[in-house]
Design a protein around this motif. Structure first.
Motif, PDB file in Angstrom:
ATOM      1  N   ALA A   2       0.831  -1.206   0.000  1.00 28.22           N
ATOM      2  CA  ALA A   2       0.000   0.000   0.000  1.00 28.22           C
ATOM      3  C   ALA A   2       0.865   1.255   0.000  1.00 28.22           C
ATOM      4  O   ALA A   2       0.582   2.222  -0.723  1.00 28.22           O
ATOM      5  CB  ALA A   2      -0.926  -0.017   1.218  1.00 28.22           C
ATOM      6  N   ASP A   3       1.912   1.245   0.799  1.00 25.43           N
ATOM      7  CA  ASP A   3       2.824   2.388   0.871  1.00 25.43           C
ATOM      8  C   ASP A   3       3.409   2.692  -0.503  1.00 25.43           C
ATOM      9  O   ASP A   3       3.357   3.822  -0.999  1.00 25.43           O
ATOM     10  CB  ASP A   3       3.924   2.064   1.887  1.00 25.43           C
ATOM     11  N   PHE A   4       3.962   1.666  -1.166  1.00 25.10           N
ATOM     12  CA  PHE A   4       4.648   1.879  -2.430  1.00 25.10           C
ATOM     13  C   PHE A   4       3.676   2.187  -3.570  1.00 25.10           C
ATOM     14  O   PHE A   4       4.061   2.814  -4.553  1.00 25.10           O
ATOM     15  CB  PHE A   4       5.527   0.667  -2.760  1.00 25.10           C
ATOM     16  N   LEU A   5       2.427   1.754  -3.414  1.00 31.19           N
ATOM     17  CA  LEU A   5       1.425   2.094  -4.419  1.00 31.19           C
ATOM     18  C   LEU A   5       0.974   3.539  -4.271  1.00 31.19           C
ATOM     19  O   LEU A   5       0.970   4.319  -5.239  1.00 31.19           O
ATOM     20  CB  LEU A   5       0.219   1.165  -4.298  1.00 31.19           C
ATOM     21  N   PHE A   6       0.588   3.916  -3.064  1.00 36.45           N
ATOM     22  CA  PHE A   6       0.005   5.234  -2.849  1.00 36.45           C
ATOM     23  C   PHE A   6       1.026   6.370  -2.989  1.00 36.45           C
ATOM     24  O   PHE A   6       0.641   7.508  -3.266  1.00 36.45           O
ATOM     25  CB  PHE A   6      -0.675   5.301  -1.485  1.00 36.45           C
ATOM     26  N   THR A   7       2.308   6.051  -2.799  1.00 38.55           N
ATOM     27  CA  THR A   7       3.339   7.079  -3.004  1.00 38.55           C
ATOM     28  C   THR A   7       3.770   7.182  -4.460  1.00 38.55           C
ATOM     29  O   THR A   7       4.600   8.039  -4.795  1.00 38.55           O
ATOM     30  CB  THR A   7       4.578   6.771  -2.143  1.00 38.55           C
ATOM     31  N   GLY A   8       3.223   6.316  -5.312  1.00 38.55           N
ATOM     32  CA  GLY A   8       3.575   6.349  -6.728  1.00 38.55           C
ATOM     33  C   GLY A   8       4.898   5.681  -7.052  1.00 38.55           C
ATOM     34  O   GLY A   8       5.391   5.786  -8.182  1.00 38.55           O
ATOM     35  N   THR A   9       5.474   4.968  -6.086  1.00 39.31           N
ATOM     36  CA  THR A   9       6.786   4.348  -6.310  1.00 39.31           C
ATOM     37  C   THR A   9       6.701   3.212  -7.323  1.00 39.31           C
ATOM     38  O   THR A   9       7.575   3.090  -8.198  1.00 39.31           O
ATOM     39  CB  THR A   9       7.362   3.838  -4.975  1.00 39.31           C
ATOM     40  N   ILE A  10       5.678   2.387  -7.225  1.00 42.86           N
ATOM     41  CA  ILE A  10       5.556   1.261  -8.159  1.00 42.86           C
ATOM     42  C   ILE A  10       5.375   1.751  -9.591  1.00 42.86           C
ATOM     43  O   ILE A  10       6.035   1.226 -10.511  1.00 42.86           O
ATOM     44  CB  ILE A  10       4.432   0.317  -7.708  1.00 42.86           C
TER      45      ILE A  10
ATOM     46  N   LEU B  81       8.040   2.831 -15.150  1.00 42.65           N
ATOM     47  CA  LEU B  81       8.564   3.840 -16.067  1.00 42.65           C
ATOM     48  C   LEU B  81      10.073   3.705 -16.243  1.00 42.65           C
ATOM     49  O   LEU B  81      10.600   3.933 -17.338  1.00 42.65           O
ATOM     50  CB  LEU B  81       8.229   5.243 -15.556  1.00 42.65           C
ATOM     51  N   ALA B  82      10.769   3.319 -15.174  1.00 42.01           N
ATOM     52  CA  ALA B  82      12.230   3.208 -15.228  1.00 42.01           C
ATOM     53  C   ALA B  82      12.679   1.865 -15.803  1.00 42.01           C
ATOM     54  O   ALA B  82      13.598   1.809 -16.633  1.00 42.01           O
ATOM     55  CB  ALA B  82      12.824   3.396 -13.830  1.00 42.01           C
ATOM     56  N   ALA B  83      12.059   0.779 -15.360  1.00 42.39           N
ATOM     57  CA  ALA B  83      12.459  -0.572 -15.790  1.00 42.39           C
ATOM     58  C   ALA B  83      11.279  -1.508 -15.533  1.00 42.39           C
ATOM     59  O   ALA B  83      11.125  -2.021 -14.419  1.00 42.39           O
ATOM     60  CB  ALA B  83      13.703  -1.037 -15.029  1.00 42.39           C
TER      61      ALA B  83
ATOM     62  N   THR C 297       9.365  -6.096   2.603  1.00 43.16           N
ATOM     63  CA  THR C 297       9.046  -5.497   3.899  1.00 43.16           C
ATOM     64  C   THR C 297      10.298  -4.945   4.579  1.00 43.16           C
ATOM     65  O   THR C 297      10.302  -3.825   5.103  1.00 43.16           O
ATOM     66  CB  THR C 297       8.369  -6.536   4.806  1.00 43.16           C
ATOM     67  N   PHE C 298      11.361  -5.744   4.562  1.00 42.16           N
ATOM     68  CA  PHE C 298      12.610  -5.341   5.220  1.00 42.16           C
ATOM     69  C   PHE C 298      13.125  -4.027   4.654  1.00 42.16           C
ATOM     70  O   PHE C 298      13.473  -3.096   5.398  1.00 42.16           O
ATOM     71  CB  PHE C 298      13.669  -6.427   5.057  1.00 42.16           C
ATOM     72  N   MET C 299      13.177  -3.931   3.328  1.00 40.78           N
ATOM     73  CA  MET C 299      13.731  -2.724   2.718  1.00 40.78           C
ATOM     74  C   MET C 299      12.848  -1.510   3.006  1.00 40.78           C
ATOM     75  O   MET C 299      13.355  -0.410   3.256  1.00 40.78           O
ATOM     76  CB  MET C 299      13.889  -2.932   1.212  1.00 40.78           C
ATOM     77  N   GLY C 300      11.534  -1.719   2.988  1.00 34.30           N
ATOM     78  CA  GLY C 300      10.636  -0.620   3.312  1.00 34.30           C
ATOM     79  C   GLY C 300      10.798  -0.171   4.752  1.00 34.30           C
ATOM     80  O   GLY C 300      10.804   1.042   5.049  1.00 34.30           O
ATOM     81  N   GLU C 301      10.929  -1.137   5.654  1.00 30.23           N
ATOM     82  CA  GLU C 301      11.119  -0.790   7.066  1.00 30.23           C
ATOM     83  C   GLU C 301      12.438  -0.059   7.274  1.00 30.23           C
ATOM     84  O   GLU C 301      12.514   0.916   8.037  1.00 30.23           O
ATOM     85  CB  GLU C 301      11.080  -2.056   7.918  1.00 30.23           C
TER      86      GLU C 301
ATOM     87  N   LEU D 235      13.760   5.512  -5.517  1.00 25.69           N
ATOM     88  CA  LEU D 235      12.630   6.140  -6.208  1.00 25.69           C
ATOM     89  C   LEU D 235      11.469   6.461  -5.274  1.00 25.69           C
ATOM     90  O   LEU D 235      10.483   7.054  -5.697  1.00 25.69           O
ATOM     91  CB  LEU D 235      12.142   5.227  -7.341  1.00 25.69           C
ATOM     92  N   HIS D 236      11.574   6.056  -4.016  1.00 29.10           N
ATOM     93  CA  HIS D 236      10.504   6.330  -3.057  1.00 29.10           C
ATOM     94  C   HIS D 236      10.684   7.737  -2.488  1.00 29.10           C
ATOM     95  O   HIS D 236      11.795   8.120  -2.103  1.00 29.10           O
ATOM     96  CB  HIS D 236      10.531   5.301  -1.929  1.00 29.10           C
TER      97      HIS D 236
END
Length: 400
Positions: A109-117, A122-124, A193-197, A276-277
């Motif tokens: 949810a975090d990576f979706l709502f921040t537009g990171t995904i 777009l990048a790769a 999860t680890f990288m996000g945390e 990119l986050h």
């Protein structure tokens, strides 16, 4: 860029600090694999390369082996140190599934709502698919568990309705174990999860470990007559290689001014997974600090066939780092896994996503400019070896 300069007849002395990815492989297994891959290196390049048995530090967080290599008219001594964090991965794996899955969904949810995904795609776009793959498989398991539960509810018995949630959870947990383990679903969810945390500052255990690794970098840099200091980051370790070096410079601001060539080599890189986050401000600031150190070079190796990396991208540009006039940081070099291996060897691994990903740090069976063990144990420094921006074909660039 220049390589290490040594007196005639003196072995090249190189310090290599290696940071792997989010992997539960123990240091003992890592060095057993390294010994096997050194055998390929010896055969491919017709050299002698003998490692000492790996020995741990008192805290067990660093493992050291020394590799003596001899070729035709040259020799090299490599102080190879594994910066280990497999214990943190195992701790994550030990968490019950009812904790692990909700955490991964929160990360999604975090990576979706921040537009990171969307930025990944777009990048790769291959990395975007790779990032979403474990969530997709987990969703399939949810659908399968719901289907089995619906079949059970057709049974005309008063207890079925009460048991339905248990049936659903048992089926889902079973699918996460098999085929989930075979497809690395839980492993990849935990890695996300680890990288996000970590990015959010919620992993004090990794923060402490990186401070430990920074001190180890300083210890290796203090080695007398060292010709080259090389910090290698593979997969998620690419993020931590850059972070650890920046922390070392914070501890000793004069480190990069003493004339010792210091290089960071990232392969199968996940730097942009966090970079990119919008919340990865600390990571971007640390990499910006490294860019300001003229004696520090960052070489980023990318390949089309590894979906884990961001192929043909400039990480600094995509992270909107402020460029330094006349300075390239990082040097982005495109390599070909196919050229590292004999045709039969490549055919055997080409459909194995993770085996291709690990070829960056394994032995070649074909002479090619990019060779992990030539970089770590050969006579030519990393900077000299890759003075060109693009890789020439293997047939035009072989070594003796």
């Amino acid at each position: 860029m220049t390589g290490p300069k040594t007196e005639a007849g003196r072995p090249v002395r190189r310090g290599v600090l290696y940071l792997g990815g989010y992997d539960p492989v123990t240091p003992e297994k890592f060095f057993a694999r390294q010994a096997r891959e050194l055998g390929r290196f010896r055969k491919t390049w017709d050299v002698q390369a003998e490692p000492t048995p790996a020995r741990p530090s008192e805290d067990g967080h660093v493992w050291q082996s020394e590799i003596e290599t001899q070729g035709d008219g040259w020799s090299a001594h490599t102080d190879f140190r594994l910066l280990a964090w497999d214990d943190l991965v195992k701790d994550d794996f030990a968490r019950p599934i009812w904790k692990r899955v909700p955490l991964s969904l929160g990360l999604l949810a975090d990576f979706l709502f921040t537009g990171t995904i969307p930025r990944y795609f777009l990048a790769a776009w291959r990395f975007g698919l790779y990032f979403l793959a474990p969530f997709f498989f987990s969703l399939l398991f949810v659908i399968a568990a719901a289907f089995v539960t619906s079949l059970a509810l057709r049974i005309d018995h008063w207890a079925v309705a009460w048991l339905a949630p248990v049936i659903f959870l048992l089926v889902y947990a079973g699918l996460m174990r098999w085929p989930g383990n075979r497809w690395f679903v839980s492993h990849l969810l935990d890695a996300r999860t680890f990288m996000g945390e970590y990015m959010r500052g919620w992993r004090p255990d990794m923060e402490a470990r990186l401070d430990r690794f920074a001190r180890e970098i300083l210890a290796v840099a203090a080695t007398p007559e060292l010709d080259e200091l090389l910090i290698v980051g593979h997969s998620q370790g690419s993020v931590f290689a850059l972070e650890a070096l920046e922390r070392a410079l914070a501890l000793d601001p004069g480190l990069a001014q003493r004339g010792l060539p210091i290089s960071v080599m990232t392969v199968g890189s996940c730097v942009l997974q966090l970079g990119l986050h919008p919340a990865a401000k600390t990571l971007r600031a640390r990499i910006q600090r490294l860019q300001g150190e003229e004696n520090v070079e960052w070489l980023e190796f990318q390949t089309l066939t590894d979906v884990v990396n961001f192929y043909k991208t400039d990480p600094a540009k995509l992270m909107h780092l402020k460029p330094s006039p006349g300075r390239v940081f990082p040097h982005v070099l495109n390599v070909r896994i196919r050229e590292m291996l004999q045709p039969a060897d490549y055919s055997r691994i080409r459909n194995s996503l993770f085996r291709v990903h690990y070829q960056f740090v394994m032995g070649n069976t074909r002479r090619y400019t990019y060779d992990f063990f030539q970089i770590c144990c050969g006579p030519i420094g990393l900077r000299e070896r890759f003075s060109l921006r693009e890789m020439p074909p293997a047939r035009n660039h072989t070594e003796t």
